[in-house]
Design an enzyme around this catalytic site. Structure first.
Site, mmCIF file in Angstrom:
data_model
loop_
_atom_site.group_PDB
_atom_site.id
_atom_site.type_symbol
_atom_site.label_atom_id
_atom_site.label_comp_id
_atom_site.label_asym_id
_atom_site.label_seq_id
_atom_site.Cartn_x
_atom_site.Cartn_y
_atom_site.Cartn_z
ATOM 1 C CD GLU A 25 -3.123 0.866 0.298
ATOM 2 O OE1 GLU A 25 -2.472 1.833 -0.164
ATOM 3 O OE2 GLU A 25 -4.350 0.785 0.226
ATOM 4 N N GLY A 49 -5.637 2.067 15.960
ATOM 5 C CA GLY A 49 -5.302 2.880 14.796
ATOM 6 C C GLY A 49 -4.405 4.047 15.184
ATOM 7 C CG ASP A 83 -7.108 3.176 4.714
ATOM 8 O OD1 ASP A 83 -6.809 1.990 4.941
ATOM 9 O OD2 ASP A 83 -7.223 3.645 3.569
ATOM 10 C CG ASN A 128 -9.596 2.645 1.218
ATOM 11 O OD1 ASN A 128 -8.466 3.081 1.122
ATOM 12 N ND2 ASN A 128 -9.856 1.352 1.167
ATOM 13 C CG ASP A 187 -7.568 0.393 -1.579
ATOM 14 O OD1 ASP A 187 -7.099 1.269 -0.836
ATOM 15 O OD2 ASP A 187 -7.493 -0.822 -1.313
ATOM 16 C CB SER A 188 -4.935 4.278 -2.364
ATOM 17 O OG SER A 188 -4.911 3.709 -1.081
#
Length: 339
Positions: free
Chosen positions: A66, A129, A154, A201, A250-251
């Site tokens: 990631e 987190g 995230d 996200n 997602d990203s």
């Protein structure tokens, strides 16, 4: 007699035809290519499309990669989610470990303009987190957002002042408890920007800093947020501008033209949308049509080029994790983290 015989023959023929029709039930069949589990739905399948090349195999096992980001020296840094480590590939494609394995659950990475690595961490995905910063060599660990703040950090993106936005990876499609937050430079306060999201996200900021983009992983939504200032959404400035087909956005990253690149997890591809959120192209990972490298999580645009570096892994299919490369529409945006 002949008349009765002819009538009987006609009735028998009609009965046979009707029986044949009854036996021939209309049936759906897969195309010659098979089930096509990774088929791209219309109208996205008609978009300009390229297939990326394999650039570097990172591991034999399926590491969940990631947060790829380039530093000023041309190194590509990224994180490994479940092991927590930060990895680096130098310009000669030599792989090294910057931050060793840990329990922080690294999920995103952004590089501050002073060179520090800001690593977003999901921890145990429940209550640990965090956001943790390191010097470029991995030393000098500094907690920016501790677990006590109750955020599953995230991903993040810096603005021109040194403040940053981050996503809170919480909730479900029916219990949207995640959101987007802003932390001004200095990190003393956390300001809610967009609450009640279903697993917020990906996050990205337009080149002029006036538009914030956010994906919801659990609902497949893309939010386009026009900012009045760093902490305030402009009147009527928030809208859902796209709903993705299948799992799961997602990203994200932006190029200098304001185009948005969104990794689609479980699909092995990146969808590119224009500044209004309309799809204009896509990048595919090779082998995706056979189920390989579908866990595409993120990408980086190399500074001063239009080269896009995608990270993904092959899950249980045995080809490990890797980085793929293709070219996008425009050069990388001059991100604030690299000023």
């Amino acid at each position: 007699m002949r008349k009765n015989l002819l009538a009987s023959l006609c009735l028998a023929f009609s009965a046979g035809v009707l029986q044949a029709h009854a036996d021939a039930i209309p049936t759906l069949n897969y195309p010659a290519e098979g089930q096509q589990l990774q088929a791209i739905g219309s109208p996205e399948k008609e978009l300009p499309t390229v297939t990326a090349d394999l650039w570097l195999k990172v591991s034999d096992g399926p590491l969940q990669l990631e947060g790829p980001s380039f530093d000023r020296a041309g190194n590509l840094l990224f994180v490994e989610v479940f092991g927590g480590q930060v990895l680096k590939v130098d310009p000669e494609k030599k792989l090294s470990v910057v931050v060793p394995k840990n329990a922080l659950g690294s999920a995103g990475l952004a590089i501050h303009k002073d060179g520090r690595l800001f690593v977003a961490g999901l921890g145990n995905f429940e209550n640990t987190g965090n956001l943790t910063a390191y010097k470029p060599d991995g030393s000098g660990k500094q907690v920016i957002i501790p677990a006590s703040k109750n955020h599953l950090v995230d991903d993040l993106v810096f603005d021109s002042t040194g403040g940053f936005y981050f996503t809170d990876f919480k909730g479900t499609s029916t219990q949207p408890t995640g959101g987007v937050y802003y932390v001004p430079a200095g990190g003393k306060t956390i300001v809610s920007i967009l609450p009640n999201l279903a697993i917020a996200n990906g996050i990205a900021l337009s080149p002029d800093g006036k538009t914030l983009w956010v994906t919801e992983f659990a609902t497949g939504l893309l939010h386009r947020i026009e900012l009045k200032d760093a902490k305030t959404i402009a009147p009527f400035g928030e809208a859902v501008v796209y709903r993705f087909s299948g799992p799961s956005p997602d990203s994200m990253r932006v190029d200098q033209d304001g185009n948005l690149y969104v990794a689609l997890y479980s699909q092995g591809r990146v969808l590119v949308l224009n500044p209004n959120g309309l799809p204009i192209g896509q990048i595919l990972i090779p082998g995706r049509e056979k189920g390989h490298f579908l866990r595409s999580t993120s990408m980086a645009l190399k500074p001063d080029t239009n080269e896009v570096y995608l990270v993904s892994n092959d899950g249980s299919l045995g080809e490990g994790s890797a980085i793929f490369r293709a070219k996008g529409f425009a050069n990388a945006a001059k991100l604030y983290s690299h000023q």
